[in-house]
Design a protein around this motif. Sequence first.
Motif, PDB file in Angstrom:
ATOM      1  N   TYR A   1       0.815  -1.213   0.000  1.00 46.57           N
ATOM      2  CA  TYR A   1       0.000   0.000   0.000  1.00 46.57           C
ATOM      3  C   TYR A   1       0.849   1.264   0.000  1.00 46.57           C
ATOM      4  O   TYR A   1       1.969   1.287   0.512  1.00 46.57           O
ATOM      5  CB  TYR A   1      -0.912   0.028   1.229  1.00 46.57           C
ATOM      6  N   ALA A   2       0.256   2.295  -0.575  1.00 51.20           N
ATOM      7  CA  ALA A   2       0.755   3.654  -0.401  1.00 51.20           C
ATOM      8  C   ALA A   2      -0.262   4.389   0.459  1.00 51.20           C
ATOM      9  O   ALA A   2      -1.458   4.384   0.152  1.00 51.20           O
ATOM     10  CB  ALA A   2       0.923   4.342  -1.751  1.00 51.20           C
ATOM     11  N   TYR A   3       0.202   4.981   1.540  1.00 54.13           N
ATOM     12  CA  TYR A   3      -0.645   5.751   2.456  1.00 54.13           C
ATOM     13  C   TYR A   3      -0.404   7.237   2.202  1.00 54.13           C
ATOM     14  O   TYR A   3       0.731   7.659   1.985  1.00 54.13           O
ATOM     15  CB  TYR A   3      -0.279   5.444   3.906  1.00 54.13           C
ATOM     16  N   LEU A   4      -1.471   8.023   2.283  1.00 52.61           N
ATOM     17  CA  LEU A   4      -1.354   9.464   2.094  1.00 52.61           C
ATOM     18  C   LEU A   4      -1.846  10.185   3.341  1.00 52.61           C
ATOM     19  O   LEU A   4      -2.923   9.882   3.860  1.00 52.61           O
ATOM     20  CB  LEU A   4      -2.171   9.914   0.883  1.00 52.61           C
ATOM     21  N   ALA A   5      -1.054  11.149   3.791  1.00 53.60           N
ATOM     22  CA  ALA A   5      -1.405  11.923   4.991  1.00 53.60           C
ATOM     23  C   ALA A   5      -1.393  13.408   4.684  1.00 53.60           C
ATOM     24  O   ALA A   5      -0.422  13.909   4.109  1.00 53.60           O
ATOM     25  CB  ALA A   5      -0.421  11.629   6.120  1.00 53.60           C
ATOM     26  N   PRO A   6      -2.457  14.133   5.057  1.00 55.33           N
ATOM     27  CA  PRO A   6      -2.396  15.596   4.987  1.00 55.33           C
ATOM     28  C   PRO A   6      -1.557  16.104   6.144  1.00 55.33           C
ATOM     29  O   PRO A   6      -1.781  15.720   7.304  1.00 55.33           O
ATOM     30  CB  PRO A   6      -3.864  16.013   5.117  1.00 55.33           C
TER      31      PRO A   6
ATOM     32  N   CYS B   1       1.878  13.986   2.478  1.00 52.82           N
ATOM     33  CA  CYS B   1       3.017  13.073   2.529  1.00 52.82           C
ATOM     34  C   CYS B   1       2.547  11.653   2.257  1.00 52.82           C
ATOM     35  O   CYS B   1       1.539  11.204   2.824  1.00 52.82           O
ATOM     36  CB  CYS B   1       3.678  13.148   3.904  1.00 52.82           C
ATOM     37  N   GLU B   2       3.271  10.957   1.397  1.00 50.23           N
ATOM     38  CA  GLU B   2       2.986   9.546   1.128  1.00 50.23           C
ATOM     39  C   GLU B   2       3.978   8.669   1.875  1.00 50.23           C
ATOM     40  O   GLU B   2       5.185   8.924   1.857  1.00 50.23           O
ATOM     41  CB  GLU B   2       3.071   9.261  -0.373  1.00 50.23           C
ATOM     42  N   PHE B   3       3.459   7.621   2.540  1.00 55.14           N
ATOM     43  CA  PHE B   3       4.287   6.576   3.129  1.00 55.14           C
ATOM     44  C   PHE B   3       4.155   5.355   2.224  1.00 55.14           C
ATOM     45  O   PHE B   3       3.047   4.816   2.073  1.00 55.14           O
ATOM     46  CB  PHE B   3       3.809   6.218   4.541  1.00 55.14           C
ATOM     47  N   SER B   4       5.259   4.910   1.637  1.00 61.34           N
ATOM     48  CA  SER B   4       5.147   3.786   0.710  1.00 61.34           C
ATOM     49  C   SER B   4       6.542   3.192   0.465  1.00 61.34           C
ATOM     50  O   SER B   4       7.551   3.888   0.590  1.00 61.34           O
ATOM     51  CB  SER B   4       4.545   4.256  -0.621  1.00 61.34           C
ATOM     52  N   TRP B   5       6.587   1.888   0.078  1.00 59.97           N
ATOM     53  CA  TRP B   5       5.423   1.005   0.051  1.00 59.97           C
ATOM     54  C   TRP B   5       5.375   0.196   1.338  1.00 59.97           C
ATOM     55  O   TRP B   5       6.415  -0.040   1.954  1.00 59.97           O
ATOM     56  CB  TRP B   5       5.430   0.075  -1.184  1.00 59.97           C
ATOM     57  N   ILE B   6       4.177  -0.273   1.707  1.00 60.72           N
ATOM     58  CA  ILE B   6       3.986  -0.955   2.994  1.00 60.72           C
ATOM     59  C   ILE B   6       3.244  -2.267   2.757  1.00 60.72           C
ATOM     60  O   ILE B   6       2.160  -2.285   2.172  1.00 60.72           O
ATOM     61  CB  ILE B   6       3.211  -0.059   3.968  1.00 60.72           C
ATOM     62  N   LEU B   7       3.843  -3.357   3.199  1.00 60.73           N
ATOM     63  CA  LEU B   7       3.229  -4.676   3.029  1.00 60.73           C
ATOM     64  C   LEU B   7       1.870  -4.754   3.714  1.00 60.73           C
ATOM     65  O   LEU B   7       1.678  -4.214   4.806  1.00 60.73           O
ATOM     66  CB  LEU B   7       4.133  -5.765   3.602  1.00 60.73           C
ATOM     67  N   GLU B   8       0.947  -5.468   3.095  1.00 62.84           N
ATOM     68  CA  GLU B   8      -0.398  -5.602   3.653  1.00 62.84           C
ATOM     69  C   GLU B   8      -0.401  -6.194   5.051  1.00 62.84           C
ATOM     70  O   GLU B   8      -1.250  -5.842   5.886  1.00 62.84           O
ATOM     71  CB  GLU B   8      -1.268  -6.469   2.729  1.00 62.84           C
ATOM     72  N   ASP B   9       0.538  -7.097   5.342  1.00 62.23           N
ATOM     73  CA  ASP B   9       0.549  -7.745   6.659  1.00 62.23           C
ATOM     74  C   ASP B   9       1.565  -7.123   7.623  1.00 62.23           C
ATOM     75  O   ASP B   9       1.841  -7.687   8.679  1.00 62.23           O
ATOM     76  CB  ASP B   9       0.787  -9.246   6.527  1.00 62.23           C
TER      77      ASP B   9
END
Length: 380
Positions: free
Chosen positions: A174-179, A345-353
């Motif tokens: 996943y790529a996570y997005l944070a304001p 800001c994007e946090f990536s990439w992050i494993l599903e588990d």
Amino acid sequence: MTGEKLSVRPVRSKAELERFIQAPMRLNAGDPAWISPLLMDRRDGLSAKSNPFFAHAQVEMWLASRAGRDVGRISAQIDALAPADPAGATGAFGLIAAEDDPEVFAALFAAAEAWLAARGVTLVRGPFNLSINEEVGLLVDGFDTPPMVLMGHDAPYAGPRVEAQGYARAKDVYAYLAPLADHKAEAMLQRAMRSPAPGVVLRMLDMSRYAAEVATLTEILNDAWRDNWGFTPTTEAETRHLAQAMRPIVDRRLIWFADIDGVTAGVLVALPNVNEAIADLDGRLLPLGWAKLLWRLKVSGVKSLRVPLMGVRRAYARTAQGRMLPFQLIAAAAGQARALGYERCEFSWILEDNRPMRRICEAAGATPYKTYRIYQKALA
């Protein structure tokens, strides 16, 4: 589909490599979310003379052509540093891009799989472009927004076409997005900063010790990530190669280390999202691209950044000091980013588990907005 003969040939010449690099630019030209990567970076990354990945991996690349037009490409890799798998000898495919044509996808995968099978591979995973430590996965959700720096973008039809070749999901990332103006997350992060454990010191990247800092970063990440699914150690040469390529855009205020009792125990790297600055350059920095890029990075500014690397040494991860380091590192970088005018800001990439990392992202106000899929297939 057109009646014209399709050919798939391995890349052998400099001209063919250039066609391989540029093929996705034409194939994705109609996609408003597509951003052409800088051609100079792609040439560097696919050159055995410059990319240290080739020192421990076998790599082959193919171009599919029809009627004088390039209609697809693929690579295959065997990484000597990849972990052994009980299911058998593993290899990878990568750099997949093709027209929406089942014949093209079938021909490309047939070439890659035959090459891998001839070298003893019985399990194929991918896409890895070229390594699991670089661009990973095929985009399967989040097509409406452009990718951030060092992340991929694929057409919506690509996933079904790959699956039609017998590939199934191995893992999603996943790529996570944070304001960065998320006040709830900001309050949580500020609480983390108000109560540092004894012996913990946060510090910015020291540019005067750039090479040594990169070596420390490599050591931390290889230790912190070693139990993750698919983990393959990154060599110091690979990290140094990437660090040198990224040096023109590195801002020391966005890269933070955490020392515990004098030992560097954690690190967070945030990079300005260069893709914002190069979206209209069509992959080229000449004749005026350099001026535009520098203006946008240094003067007009970009509004987004990406965190591609964060880790805490395992010896500290479960200690009272170490448990708070991810939050303190995020808080330090986020505070600087807001002051510099960044908005997201994007946090990536992050494993599903990877539940611990996902919880950290969510506590920092981030939500998943893109999904990339790693596929696998057993070869007969």
